[in-house]
Write a protein that holds these residues in place. Structure first.
Motif, short mmCIF file in Angstrom:
data_model
loop_
_atom_site.label_atom_id
_atom_site.label_comp_id
_atom_site.label_asym_id
_atom_site.label_seq_id
_atom_site.Cartn_x
_atom_site.Cartn_y
_atom_site.Cartn_z
N PHE A 92 0.82 -1.21 0.00
CA PHE A 92 0.00 0.00 0.00
C PHE A 92 0.86 1.26 0.00
CE2 PHE A 92 -2.32 3.44 1.97
CZ PHE A 92 -3.54 3.41 1.32
N PRO A 96 -1.62 1.85 -3.73
CA PRO A 96 -2.83 1.22 -3.22
C PRO A 96 -3.63 0.49 -4.30
CG PRO A 96 -3.04 3.61 -3.21
CD PRO A 96 -1.63 3.30 -3.58
N MET A 111 -6.53 -2.50 -2.81
CA MET A 111 -7.54 -1.80 -2.00
C MET A 111 -8.76 -2.67 -1.71
SD MET A 111 -6.52 1.06 -0.91
CE MET A 111 -8.07 1.68 -0.33
#
Length: 124
Positions: A92, A96, A111
Motif C-alpha cells: 500500500f 494502493p 484496495m
C-alpha cells in the motif's frame, strides 16, 4: 500476468523454508517494466521470517523503483496464496491500486483486500 506468474514460479526453488516447508515465490512489475522476484525466508525466530512479497518490494525499492504496478504470487502447494497483512501494508505504501495476480488466474486490486490501510495521511 502470465509472465509474472512464471517468474514467481521460477523463484520458488530459492525459498528458504526449513520450518514450514512452504515455498512462496513473488514477482512484481514496476511502471518501468522491470521485474523483481522474491521468496519467503524463514528464521528459527519466527517473527524474523520475511515473506516473498516484502523481499521483492525491498529489492525494487533498494534499486530506486518505487512505482509497483502488479505482483504475482505462487506457492509450492499449488493452491493460491494471498499477501499477509504486513505485506498488504507494505505494498500500500507504494501503490494502493497494485494488481495482485494469484496462481489460479484470479486478479485482485490491493484496495479490495485492504480497505482501511494506514496511510501517510494519518501522520499529519
Amino acid at each position: 500476468m502470465n509472465l509474472l506468474i512464471e517468474a514467481a514460479s521460477r523463484s520458488l526453488e530459492k525459498a528458504y523454508n526449513p520450518y514450514s516447508g512452504l515455498s512462496v515465490g513473488c514477482a512484481l512489475k514496476t511502471s518501468s517494466g522491470k521485474i523483481y522476484d522474491g521468496v519467503n525466508i524463514e528464521n528459527s525466530v519466527f517473527g524474523l521470517t520475511m515473506c516473498a512479497e516484502r523481499v521483492a518490494v525491498f529489492k525494487a525499492v533498494s534499486e530506486g523503483n518505487v512505482d509497483i504496478e502488479q505482483i504475482a504470487l505462487v506457492a509450492s502447494t499449488g493452491k493460491p496464496v494471498y499477501p499477509c497483512g504486513a505485506c498488504r501494508q507494505v505494498l500500500f505504501e507504494f501503490n494502493p491500486n497494485t494488481k495482485i495476480h494469484l496462481s489460479n488466474g484470479k486478479t485482485l486490486v490491493l484496495m479490495e483486500i485492504l480497505p482501511f490501510a494506514f496511510s501517510r495521511d494519518a501522520l499529519s
